[in-house]
Design an enzyme around this catalytic site. Structure first.
Site, mmCIF file in Angstrom:
data_model
loop_
_atom_site.group_PDB
_atom_site.id
_atom_site.type_symbol
_atom_site.label_atom_id
_atom_site.label_comp_id
_atom_site.label_asym_id
_atom_site.label_seq_id
_atom_site.Cartn_x
_atom_site.Cartn_y
_atom_site.Cartn_z
ATOM 1 N N HIS A 1 -5.587 7.178 -9.478
ATOM 2 C CA HIS A 1 -5.675 6.498 -8.185
ATOM 3 C C HIS A 1 -5.428 5.000 -8.342
ATOM 4 O O HIS A 1 -4.669 4.396 -7.573
ATOM 5 C CB HIS A 1 -7.061 6.744 -7.587
ATOM 6 C CG HIS A 1 -7.332 5.983 -6.329
ATOM 7 N ND1 HIS A 1 -7.084 6.496 -5.073
ATOM 8 C CD2 HIS A 1 -7.837 4.733 -6.135
ATOM 9 C CE1 HIS A 1 -7.416 5.594 -4.162
ATOM 10 N NE2 HIS A 1 -7.886 4.514 -4.778
ATOM 11 N N GLU A 2 -6.039 4.386 -9.354
ATOM 12 C CA GLU A 2 -5.899 2.939 -9.544
ATOM 13 C C GLU A 2 -4.479 2.571 -9.995
ATOM 14 O O GLU A 2 -3.913 1.574 -9.538
ATOM 15 C CB GLU A 2 -6.934 2.442 -10.558
ATOM 16 C CG GLU A 2 -8.379 2.654 -10.137
ATOM 17 C CD GLU A 2 -8.706 2.022 -8.798
ATOM 18 O OE1 GLU A 2 -8.080 1.004 -8.436
ATOM 19 O OE2 GLU A 2 -9.587 2.554 -8.085
ATOM 20 N N HIS B 1 -2.150 2.470 -7.085
ATOM 21 C CA HIS B 1 -2.187 1.230 -6.313
ATOM 22 C C HIS B 1 -1.144 0.239 -6.816
ATOM 23 O O HIS B 1 -0.444 -0.412 -6.042
ATOM 24 C CB HIS B 1 -3.568 0.590 -6.398
ATOM 25 C CG HIS B 1 -4.564 1.113 -5.407
ATOM 26 N ND1 HIS B 1 -4.306 1.168 -4.050
ATOM 27 C CD2 HIS B 1 -5.825 1.594 -5.573
ATOM 28 C CE1 HIS B 1 -5.370 1.669 -3.434
ATOM 29 N NE2 HIS B 1 -6.298 1.933 -4.329
ATOM 30 N N GLU C 1 -5.333 3.400 0.563
ATOM 31 C CA GLU C 1 -6.236 4.269 -0.188
ATOM 32 C C GLU C 1 -5.758 5.716 -0.139
ATOM 33 O O GLU C 1 -5.754 6.413 -1.155
ATOM 34 C CB GLU C 1 -7.657 4.155 0.382
ATOM 35 C CG GLU C 1 -8.352 2.851 0.079
ATOM 36 C CD GLU C 1 -8.571 2.634 -1.405
ATOM 37 O OE1 GLU C 1 -8.845 3.622 -2.124
ATOM 38 O OE2 GLU C 1 -8.447 1.489 -1.850
#
Length: 269
Positions: A128-129, A132, A191
């Site tokens: 997920h990070e 980003h 997100e």
């Protein structure tokens, strides 16, 4: 004599605060990116260096090998030519947190290891990070903030020139409208996009994407209240889990293929 807000002022506010989209994100969203990749990388490097000076770093070799193993499997699937090497640091803090910065910098807090119980769950966090960064979300947020500040300053000037009554109240309302109408919903879009892209990364790396759901179930059970979704930069846990469950069937073939091809196991402490 009472004066009213001129129509051109409201038109100017709407135009300046909306911006002009010029790029496309990995999931097809329109993006406005005002900063260069090199500028963002320099900002990321400076921020990471500052964090390494201000936060204690965990030196446990087993824990660091564990986090690095997961991270390297994730970034290998990124296909990202901007970051030849990703630096990973395990910060010694009970805070449940992880982040990735432009330039290829990843920080994981030891508190996250108490919530992400398995390699697959930690891969969901790191995927997920990393997503980003791959999606230029830092650049996007910085650009949105720059445009919002510019727009509010321009409106403030126009109101001043027009001698509009209750100017402070008008500016406060515009500021809240910009925050709720642009910044917060846009962050929720980011997100959600990071969840989707992160699922693809972890599946291709051979981590079970279904663990993303169990991770957020852990988050939901963790102490602490969650703000209303409309006033939060993150989707609610329920919304997030629902979206993940919809996306998982699309990435399961990639996960199964990775397992068939053989992968290096990442074992916890």
């Amino acid at each position: 004599m009472k004066k009213f807000i001129p129509a051109f002022v409201l038109s100017l506010a709407a135009t300046l605060l909306s911006g002009c989209d010029t790029h496309t994100s990995p999931t097809g969203r329109s993006q406005t990116l005002l900063f260069s990749e090199s500028d963002m990388a320099q900002m990321g490097e400076a921020s990471f260096a500052q964090m390494k000076q201000s936060l204690p770093i965990n030196r446990n070799p087993q824990l660091n090998a564990y986090v690095n193993c997961i991270t390297q499997r994730i970034v290998k699937q990124a296909g990202d030519t901007r970051h030849k090497h990703w630096e990973v640091v395990l910060f010694d803090s009970p805070q449940v947190n992880a982040f990735a910065l432009p330039g290829g910098f990843i920080g994981v807090y030891t508190g996250m290891l108490n919530l992400a119980h398995t390699p697959d769950e930690l891969a969901a966090v790191i995927g997920h990070e990393v997503a980003h960064v791959l999606s230029s979300h830092g650049n996007e947020q910085a650009s949105r903030s720059e445009m919002k500040n510019f727009g509010l300053k321009a409106v403030d000037f126009a109101l001043d020139m027009g001698e509009v009554e209750h100017r402070d109240m008008v500016m406060a309302a515009l500021g809240l409208g910009a925050e709720v109408g642009i910044t917060l919903p846009f962050s929720r879009d980011q997100e959600t996009e990071a969840d989707v892209v992160g699922l693809v990364l972890m599946a291709k790396a051979g981590f079970d994407p279904r663990a993303a759901v169990s991770l957020w179930q852990n988050m939901a059970r963790a102490p602490g209240s969650q703000p209303m979704e409309i006033l939060s930069t993150h989707p609610s846990h329920g919304s997030r889990i629902e979206e993940l469950n919809e996306q998982i069937p699309h990435v399961m073939p990639a996960y199964q293929q990775a397992r068939e091809d053989g992968i290096r196991e990442c074992r916890p402490r």
